[in-house]
Design a protein around this motif. Structure first.
Motif, mmCIF file in Angstrom:
data_model
loop_
_atom_site.group_PDB
_atom_site.id
_atom_site.type_symbol
_atom_site.label_atom_id
_atom_site.label_comp_id
_atom_site.label_asym_id
_atom_site.label_seq_id
_atom_site.Cartn_x
_atom_site.Cartn_y
_atom_site.Cartn_z
ATOM 1 N N ARG A 148 38.055 28.585 37.129
ATOM 2 C CA ARG A 148 38.972 28.950 38.194
ATOM 3 C C ARG A 148 40.072 27.901 38.291
ATOM 4 O O ARG A 148 39.903 26.755 37.891
ATOM 5 N N LYS A 149 41.202 28.296 38.877
ATOM 6 C CA LYS A 149 42.351 27.400 38.911
ATOM 7 C C LYS A 149 42.040 26.124 39.681
ATOM 8 O O LYS A 149 42.420 25.026 39.259
ATOM 9 N N ALA A 150 41.321 26.251 40.794
ATOM 10 C CA ALA A 150 41.005 25.070 41.591
ATOM 11 C C ALA A 150 40.069 24.125 40.842
ATOM 12 O O ALA A 150 40.254 22.902 40.843
ATOM 13 N N TYR A 186 38.851 38.645 45.645
ATOM 14 C CA TYR A 186 39.426 39.979 45.842
ATOM 15 C C TYR A 186 39.967 40.148 47.254
ATOM 16 O O TYR A 186 40.999 40.789 47.474
ATOM 17 N N GLN A 187 39.282 39.581 48.246
ATOM 18 C CA GLN A 187 39.754 39.651 49.620
ATOM 19 C C GLN A 187 40.951 38.734 49.861
ATOM 20 O O GLN A 187 41.789 39.009 50.714
ATOM 21 N N ARG A 188 41.040 37.669 49.085
ATOM 22 C CA ARG A 188 42.109 36.693 49.300
ATOM 23 C C ARG A 188 43.405 37.096 48.620
ATOM 24 O O ARG A 188 44.482 36.938 49.189
ATOM 25 N N PHE A 189 43.312 37.609 47.388
ATOM 26 C CA PHE A 189 44.499 37.974 46.635
ATOM 27 C C PHE A 189 44.649 39.485 46.652
ATOM 28 O O PHE A 189 43.716 40.211 46.363
ATOM 29 N N ARG A 190 45.857 39.939 46.948
ATOM 30 C CA ARG A 190 46.112 41.367 47.037
ATOM 31 C C ARG A 190 47.134 41.842 46.020
ATOM 32 O O ARG A 190 47.693 42.921 46.179
ATOM 33 N N GLN A 191 47.401 41.032 44.974
ATOM 34 C CA GLN A 191 48.295 41.526 43.937
ATOM 35 C C GLN A 191 47.614 42.663 43.208
ATOM 36 O O GLN A 191 46.422 42.631 42.978
ATOM 37 N N LYS A 192 48.402 43.656 42.839
ATOM 38 C CA LYS A 192 47.816 44.804 42.148
ATOM 39 C C LYS A 192 47.193 44.399 40.821
ATOM 40 O O LYS A 192 46.128 44.861 40.452
ATOM 41 N N SER A 193 47.905 43.555 40.073
ATOM 42 C CA SER A 193 47.405 43.178 38.758
ATOM 43 C C SER A 193 46.087 42.436 38.857
ATOM 44 O O SER A 193 45.141 42.714 38.125
ATOM 45 N N LYS A 194 46.008 41.489 39.773
ATOM 46 C CA LYS A 194 44.775 40.714 39.873
ATOM 47 C C LYS A 194 43.657 41.528 40.512
ATOM 48 O O LYS A 194 42.485 41.330 40.208
ATOM 49 N N ALA A 195 44.003 42.448 41.414
ATOM 50 C CA ALA A 195 42.974 43.276 42.039
ATOM 51 C C ALA A 195 42.244 44.128 41.008
ATOM 52 O O ALA A 195 41.021 44.266 41.049
ATOM 53 N N SER A 196 42.984 44.695 40.048
ATOM 54 C CA SER A 196 42.360 45.501 39.004
ATOM 55 C C SER A 196 41.429 44.659 38.141
ATOM 56 O O SER A 196 40.312 45.065 37.814
ATOM 57 N N PHE A 197 41.901 43.473 37.784
ATOM 58 C CA PHE A 197 41.077 42.579 36.972
ATOM 59 C C PHE A 197 39.807 42.186 37.711
ATOM 60 O O PHE A 197 38.714 42.157 37.126
ATOM 61 N N MET A 236 43.613 34.343 34.306
ATOM 62 C CA MET A 236 42.826 35.486 33.853
ATOM 63 C C MET A 236 42.680 35.512 32.334
ATOM 64 O O MET A 236 41.621 35.864 31.819
ATOM 65 N N ILE A 237 43.737 35.130 31.605
ATOM 66 C CA ILE A 237 43.620 35.146 30.147
ATOM 67 C C ILE A 237 42.662 34.066 29.674
ATOM 68 O O ILE A 237 41.935 34.246 28.690
ATOM 69 N N ILE A 238 42.622 32.927 30.367
ATOM 70 C CA ILE A 238 41.649 31.889 30.017
ATOM 71 C C ILE A 238 40.233 32.410 30.220
ATOM 72 O O ILE A 238 39.340 32.202 29.389
ATOM 73 N N GLN A 239 40.005 33.119 31.323
ATOM 74 C CA GLN A 239 38.685 33.683 31.582
ATOM 75 C C GLN A 239 38.332 34.750 30.542
ATOM 76 O O GLN A 239 37.185 34.812 30.068
ATOM 77 N N LEU A 240 39.303 35.577 30.171
ATOM 78 C CA LEU A 240 39.039 36.609 29.165
ATOM 79 C C LEU A 240 38.716 36.000 27.804
ATOM 80 O O LEU A 240 37.809 36.469 27.106
ATOM 81 N N LEU A 241 39.444 34.960 27.431
ATOM 82 C CA LEU A 241 39.158 34.303 26.159
ATOM 83 C C LEU A 241 37.764 33.692 26.162
ATOM 84 O O LEU A 241 37.044 33.749 25.155
ATOM 85 N N ALA A 242 37.376 33.110 27.293
ATOM 86 C CA ALA A 242 36.035 32.530 27.386
ATOM 87 C C ALA A 242 34.963 33.609 27.294
ATOM 88 O O ALA A 242 33.945 33.446 26.604
#
Length: 363
Positions: A305-307, A53-64, A244-250
């Protein structure tokens, strides 16, 4: 005297004549192990989500990430509170008559079981709806769903789960000590009153509805992303959606596998007109399956996670003997080459000097 309306005697009839026995040492051991693993897993997941959350500041990812953090925090407190009460019950040799004379501990245990059971399911469905809106209606998502509104949604979900958990208490219906004498929940033995059936059906229907909403929204989101991916080969701005969709499906798969047995069992008890055929061992097994949901949820964010996925992909391809192209290095080199081309094209050099590096790059 009706035990469902008498807090001091609620569930004590089960204690006198029970056919469900659990081994104390094994049960205490598993309760401690589950609680410890759950606390450590959720704590690690919280640290990862806060860092993201501190690293990524996109609105879409912040909400998720806000909703995901709420889900993991709920699972953490569920392990802390429910696990501590369960260990205390086992350590006290399940002597409820001695430490639960006024049904206070059983009521607290039942409220926590309902709240920490429904709240993660609700949050999982809200996360799926949020992602579906973010992918299908990005403009509406960016304008109408800022972080402030997401926090309000998170608060409303928690308050609704609290209301469902407190509903029997508000109606003066005490939570019942179950046949195994290890936990408290709605009345599941000799269910005859319509209100007792209503609570069981309400719990199971809300849980199954949350799973259905998650499945539907994740399906729509996945299909939309695949269609966009097929139409456009540009990866920029879409990689975090796929993560995020991969995490949601899991999360959805874990929730369906872990919670479906318990929800279906409660629904069958509530629907059955005659005496329920569900044995104590069946209910206890379904409950333990549901407990695994709070342990597996944080590992979705730890592993998917992607990494981590990129490294697993490299290891798998390496074990198969296939040459691997380092995507990260390739992307960086492509960016550097693009910058070099732009700089050369803007420089006051001859066209021959400009064409030479371009032809070399094409090779």
């Amino acid at each position: 005297m009706n035990s469902s309306k008498s807090p001091g005697l609620a569930g004590f009839g089960i204690l006198r004549n029970t056919t469900c026995h659990t081994e104390k040492k094994i049960s205490v051991f598993f309760s401690i192990i589950f609680m410890t693993v759950g606390i450590l897993s959720n704590s690690l997941a919280i640290a990862i989500l806060l860092k993201a959350y501190q690293r990524f500041r996109q609105k879409s990812k912040a909400s998720f990430l806000l909703l995901a953090s709420g889900l993991v925090v709920t699972d953490l407190f569920g392990h802390l509170i429910n696990g501590a009460i369960a260990v205390f019950v086992y350590a006290s040799d399940k002597d409820w008559i001695r430490f639960n004379q006024y049904n206070i501990l059983c009521s607290v245990f039942g409220i926590c079981m309902v709240f920490f059971g429904l709240c993660p399911l609700f949050l999982g469905s809200v996360m799926a709806v949020e992602r579906c809106i973010g992918v299908t209606k990005p403009i509406f998502h960016s304008t109408k769903m800022p972080s402030r509104h997401v926090k309000m949604m998170l608060t409303m979900v928690c308050l609704f789960a609290v209301f469902i958990a407190l509903l029997p208490i508000l109606r003066f219906r005490a939570y019942q000590i179950q046949a195994s004498r290890t936990w408290c929940f709605y009345k599941t033995e000799h269910v005859e009153d319509w209100e007792d059936r209503f609570y069981l059906l309400l719990f199971s229907c809300l849980g199954l509805l949350a799973l259905a909403i998650s499945f539907l929204c994740n399906a729509v989101t996945g299909i939309t992303l695949l269609r966009v991916k097929l139409k456009s080969q540009q990866r920029q701005g879409r990689s975090h959606h796929f993560e995020m969709i991969i995490q949601l499906l899991a999360i959805m798969c874990v929730s369906c596998i872990c919670w479906s047995p318990f929800l279906v069992t409660m629904a069958r008890i509530g629907i059955s007109e005659s005496r329920s055929k569900e044995t104590c061992e069946t209910i206890l097994f379904a409950l333990r399956m549901a407990t695994w949901n709070q342990i597996l949820d944080p590992w979705v964010y730890i592993l998917l996670r992607k990494a981590v996925l990129r490294n697993l992909y490299k290891i798998t391809r390496g074990c198969c003997g296939v040459h691997i192209v380092n995507l990260h290095v390739w992307e960086l080199s492509s960016i550097k080459n693009s910058l070099k081309v732009a700089a050369i094209s803007e420089s006051p050099s001859s066209k021959q000097i400009n064409l030479q590096p371009l032809s070399l790059m094409g090779q």
